[in-house]
Design a protein around this motif. Structure first.
Motif, PDB file in Angstrom:
ATOM      1  N   THR A   1       0.826  -1.207   0.000  1.00 12.11           N
ATOM      2  CA  THR A   1       0.000   0.000   0.000  1.00 12.11           C
ATOM      3  C   THR A   1       0.865   1.264   0.000  1.00 12.11           C
ATOM      4  O   THR A   1       0.666   2.179  -0.801  1.00 12.11           O
ATOM      5  CB  THR A   1      -0.956  -0.019   1.219  1.00 12.11           C
ATOM      6  OG1 THR A   1      -1.650  -1.266   1.206  1.00 12.11           O
ATOM      7  CG2 THR A   1      -1.946   1.117   1.159  1.00 12.11           C
ATOM      8  N   THR A   2       1.852   1.281   0.892  1.00 16.39           N
ATOM      9  CA  THR A   2       2.766   2.424   0.957  1.00 16.39           C
ATOM     10  C   THR A   2       3.458   2.625  -0.388  1.00 16.39           C
ATOM     11  O   THR A   2       3.582   3.747  -0.885  1.00 16.39           O
ATOM     12  CB  THR A   2       3.857   2.152   2.014  1.00 16.39           C
ATOM     13  OG1 THR A   2       3.279   1.486   3.119  1.00 16.39           O
ATOM     14  CG2 THR A   2       4.517   3.430   2.449  1.00 16.39           C
TER      15      THR A   2
ATOM     16  N   GLU B   1      10.331   5.000   5.260  1.00 14.13           N
ATOM     17  CA  GLU B   1       8.871   5.008   5.308  1.00 14.13           C
ATOM     18  C   GLU B   1       8.240   6.184   4.572  1.00 14.13           C
ATOM     19  O   GLU B   1       7.063   6.148   4.228  1.00 14.13           O
ATOM     20  CB  GLU B   1       8.410   5.017   6.773  1.00 14.13           C
ATOM     21  CG  GLU B   1       8.750   3.720   7.487  1.00 14.13           C
ATOM     22  CD  GLU B   1       8.016   3.606   8.805  1.00 14.13           C
ATOM     23  OE1 GLU B   1       6.827   3.252   8.786  1.00 14.13           O
ATOM     24  OE2 GLU B   1       8.636   3.883   9.859  1.00 14.13           O
TER      25      GLU B   1
ATOM     26  N   ASP C   1      16.420  -0.109   3.812  1.00 14.01           N
ATOM     27  CA  ASP C   1      17.075   0.721   4.842  1.00 14.01           C
ATOM     28  C   ASP C   1      17.321  -0.076   6.120  1.00 14.01           C
ATOM     29  O   ASP C   1      18.239   0.211   6.879  1.00 14.01           O
ATOM     30  CB  ASP C   1      16.223   1.963   5.143  1.00 14.01           C
ATOM     31  CG  ASP C   1      14.757   1.615   5.393  1.00 14.01           C
ATOM     32  OD1 ASP C   1      14.181   0.893   4.566  1.00 14.01           O
ATOM     33  OD2 ASP C   1      14.202   2.061   6.413  1.00 14.01           O
TER      34      ASP C   1
HETATM   35  N1  LIG Z   1      11.596   1.380   6.817  1.00 13.75           N
HETATM   36  C1  LIG Z   1      10.770   1.147   5.802  1.00 13.75           C
HETATM   37  N2  LIG Z   1       9.484   0.859   6.064  1.00 13.75           N
HETATM   38  C2  LIG Z   1       8.657   0.620   5.023  1.00 13.75           C
HETATM   39  C3  LIG Z   1       9.111   0.654   3.680  1.00 13.75           C
HETATM   40  N3  LIG Z   1       8.060   0.363   2.877  1.00 13.75           N
HETATM   41  C4  LIG Z   1       7.015   0.148   3.693  1.00 13.75           C
HETATM   42  N4  LIG Z   1       7.358   0.294   4.987  1.00 13.75           N
HETATM   43  C5  LIG Z   1       6.509   0.127   6.190  1.00 13.75           C
HETATM   44  O1  LIG Z   1       6.031  -1.198   6.244  1.00 13.75           O
HETATM   45  C6  LIG Z   1       4.781  -1.233   6.902  1.00 13.75           C
HETATM   46  C7  LIG Z   1       3.770  -2.014   6.091  1.00 13.75           C
HETATM   47  O2  LIG Z   1       3.475  -1.289   4.921  1.00 13.75           O
HETATM   48  P1  LIG Z   1       2.141  -1.439   4.083  1.00 13.75           P
HETATM   49  O3  LIG Z   1       2.273  -0.576   2.896  1.00 13.75           O
HETATM   50  O4  LIG Z   1       0.926  -1.257   4.914  1.00 13.75           O
HETATM   51  O5  LIG Z   1       2.254  -2.959   3.672  1.00 13.75           O
HETATM   52  P2  LIG Z   1       1.217  -3.839   2.864  1.00 13.75           P
HETATM   53  O6  LIG Z   1       1.990  -4.812   2.064  1.00 13.75           O
HETATM   54  O7  LIG Z   1       0.254  -2.992   2.147  1.00 13.75           O
HETATM   55  O8  LIG Z   1       0.486  -4.603   4.042  1.00 13.75           O
HETATM   56  P3  LIG Z   1      -0.885  -5.436   3.938  1.00 13.75           P
HETATM   57  O9  LIG Z   1      -1.837  -4.599   3.189  1.00 13.75           O
HETATM   58  O10 LIG Z   1      -1.314  -5.660   5.365  1.00 13.75           O
HETATM   59  O11 LIG Z   1      -0.552  -6.710   3.250  1.00 13.75           O
HETATM   60  C8  LIG Z   1       4.390   0.206   7.130  1.00 13.75           C
HETATM   61  O12 LIG Z   1       4.664   0.572   8.446  1.00 13.75           O
HETATM   62  C9  LIG Z   1       5.282   0.973   6.177  1.00 13.75           C
HETATM   63  O13 LIG Z   1       5.548   2.290   6.612  1.00 13.75           O
HETATM   64  C10 LIG Z   1      10.501   0.956   3.440  1.00 13.75           C
HETATM   65  O14 LIG Z   1      11.004   0.995   2.321  1.00 13.75           O
HETATM   66  N5  LIG Z   1      11.274   1.197   4.543  1.00 13.75           N
END
Ligand SMILES: Nc1nc2c(ncn2[C@@H]2O[C@H](COP(=O)(O)OP(=O)(O)OP(=O)(O)O)[C@@H](O)[C@H]2O)c(=O)[nH]1
Ligand SMILES: [Mg+2]
Length: 501
Positions: free
Chosen positions: A121-122, A283, A257
């Motif tokens: 998602t991010t 993040e 990171d």
């Molecule tokens: N340090 C760091 N954190 C990250 C990075 N990319 C994502 N995150 C963190 O990882 C966590 C999960 O991110 P999401 O984007 O919610 O992950 P997702 O795959 O969509 O998760 P689900 O929808 O539950 O499957 C969040 O707290 C983000 O901020 C990155 O490149 N570096």
């Protein structure tokens, strides 16, 4: 980022540093250490084995280059193998940048898939923001994760933050949302849609069925797998599983990171055949970067931008100048004026500290001693000397020293230090040049006959009073790996910008 891996590689190179040749024995030691480094980094055995076999063959088959020491030559071989391991030329455009397969006939569809919490998602939002900047597109984010209750809201918040529309439906199914989103995008003049899908803790049949159904329905131009770098080989395994069910076009490696080991970064391409296209390095929204294998290899080896440094050095020092200097040194004609020229030429290359950082192993040097102020003081001292004093600094009387110090706003102690340093440098460089190393230090493979001819020319030049702009002024900075490609105009421009030249 990747600190452990960098440290292990540094240790592996130790057995070669200071050796006069690459031999079966010292290469064997270094290669064994590299294999250990790779296995500790969570690189799988087959990939590690193939990697070190290639390095060994290349190192032992490499011809001896007189412009480079064996350690540098070995590092260059490892560097090139790392680049090869992570590269996929077909995913790059003519300028070497990551290619996104945009289509014109309809909104381009990017499908994001991956395990739970990998950062999908991010990364959808990060990628939208990056492509708005890079390709001037008008994206639409699509909430196709109806698994987690808060997922839709999360995407909406992110969309708002970056000023990008979000398409969502209540009480629907992911495939329907995606199909309807395509229609909406056409009406809304969006030329790109990014689908945020649901993740599961492990690869399972239900998850695979859902994403492959979405893929069939929307026929995406890009199917990007979002992988958490910190999970190492598990990330690679999941990539393999997804690749069997989805037409993956690339991988986005997140959380680099927080990844000290680097196993996933090194092996995803080798194991799945799919290139890493982007990396997440934090993040924040802007912490998504295009992936460049050569930069990553440079980071891993802790050699910073040594390649650029060497190229830069080559463009500043020419062969003739190096030989002219060698002649001057041999004839004891190296003066403080030449020294000043060198300092100025090096200064032109950019802030000293930035240059130092580009040197392999520079992290171990006392950086504070290479500050700009120190150089300015040295210059002031030399500039307050008369021409004669600069030519014969060893003949300075005490009263002259006091005058010079006063004239430059420095003190006699500092002047004495400079004189001592200068004397030592002259002796050291002279000793080196007598061993015929100077030309090599400057990074050139100067053939004997050519040296003779240039030397004769230099004699004439120094009689006429011509002064070289720069001694192989980077002596000790290491030589240029042989056969180094010339920088393109674009690279030179980028370098100039970076060092404010
Ligand atoms: N340090 C760091 N954190 C990250 C990075 N990319 C994502 N995150 C963190 O990882 C966590 C999960 O991110 P999401 O984007 O919610 O992950 P997702 O795959 O969509 O998760 P689900 O929808 O539950 O499957 C969040 O707290 C983000 O901020 C990155 O490149 N570096
Ligand atoms: Mg999510």
């Amino acid at each position: 980022m990747l600190e452990n891996l960098t440290e292990r590689f540094r240790e592996a190179f130790k057995s070669i540093t200071g050796q006069s040749k690459l031999t079966e024995d010292n290469v064997k030691d270094a290669v064994r250490a590299i294999k250990r480094a790779l296995l500790e980094a969570d690189v799988n055995l087959a990939v590690a084995k193939r990697f070190v076999d290639d390095v060994r063959d290349k190192a032992l088959g490499a011809e001896v280059l007189s412009g480079v020491n064996p350690a540098q030559q070995f590092i260059k071989i490892v560097h090139d193998e790392l680049v090869a391991l992570m590269s996929d030329p077909s995913s790059r455009d003519d300028e070497g940048r990551v290619r996104i397969n945009f289509t014109r006939s309809r909104p381009t569809v990017v499908l994001m898939a991956g395990l739970q919490g990998s950062g999908k998602t991010t990364t959808c939002a990060k990628l939208a923001a990056l492509l708005v900047k890079r390709n001037k597109v008008k994206p639409l984010l699509v909430a196709a994760d109806l698994q987690r209750p808060a997922a839709v809201e999360q995407l909406k918040v992110l969309g708002k933050q970056i000023g990008v529309d979000v398409y969502a439906e209540e009480k629907s199914t992911p495939p329907t949302v995606c199909r309807n989103a395509l229609d909406f995008a056409r009406k809304n003049a969006n030329d790109l849609i990014i689908l945020d899908t649901a993740g599961r803790l492990h690869v399972d049949e239900a998850l695979m069925k859902e994403v492959s159904e979405i893929a069939k329905l929307t026929e995406p131009e890009e199917v990007l797998l979002v992988c958490d770098a910190m999970t190492g080989q598990d990330a690679v395994k999941s990539a393999k599983a997804f690749d069997e069910r989805l037409p993956l076009t690339g991988v986005i490696l997140t959380k680099l990171d927080g990844d000290a080991r680097g196993g996933a970064a090194l092996t995803v391409k080798a194991v799945t055949g799919k290139p890493i296209k982007f990396i997440g390095v934090g993040e924040k929204i802007e912490q998504l970067e295009e992936f460049f294998p050569d930069r990553m290899a440079g980071r891993i080896l802790g050699m910073g931008d040594v390649v650029t440094l060497v190229e830069k050095a080559q463009s500043v020092i020419d062969e003739k100048t190096a030989v002219e200097m060698e002649h001057k040194l041999l004839a004891d004609e190296f003066t403080m004026e030449d020294f000043l020229d060198q300092i100025e030429a090096i200064q032109k290359m950019g802030p000293i500290k930035d240059l130092m950082k580009m040197i392999p192993g520079a992290a171990n040097l006392p950086m504070d001693q290479f500050d700009e102020r120190g150089i300015v003081h040295l210059k002031a001292l030399i500039q307050s000397m008369t021409v004669r004093e600069r030519r014969f600094p060893d003949q300075l009387s005490n009263s002259r020293k006091v005058r010079i110090a006063k004239g430059s706003g420095r003190n006699v102690d500092e002047l004495n230090k400079l004189l001592k340093g200068f004397d030592q440098m002259r002796k050291m460089v002279k000793a080196m040049s007598q061993q015929g190393i100077l030309g090599r230090v400057a990074g050139y493979n100067i053939k004997r006959k050519r040296v003779k001819r240039l030397r004769n020319e230099a004699k004439g030049a120094s009689k006429g009073g011509a002064r070289p702009g720069l001694l192989g002024g980077l002596s000790g900075f290491g030589g240029a790996p042989g056969g180094m490609k010339q920088p393109t105009p674009a690279e030179i421009e980028a370098f100039k910008k970076r060092f404010k030249i």
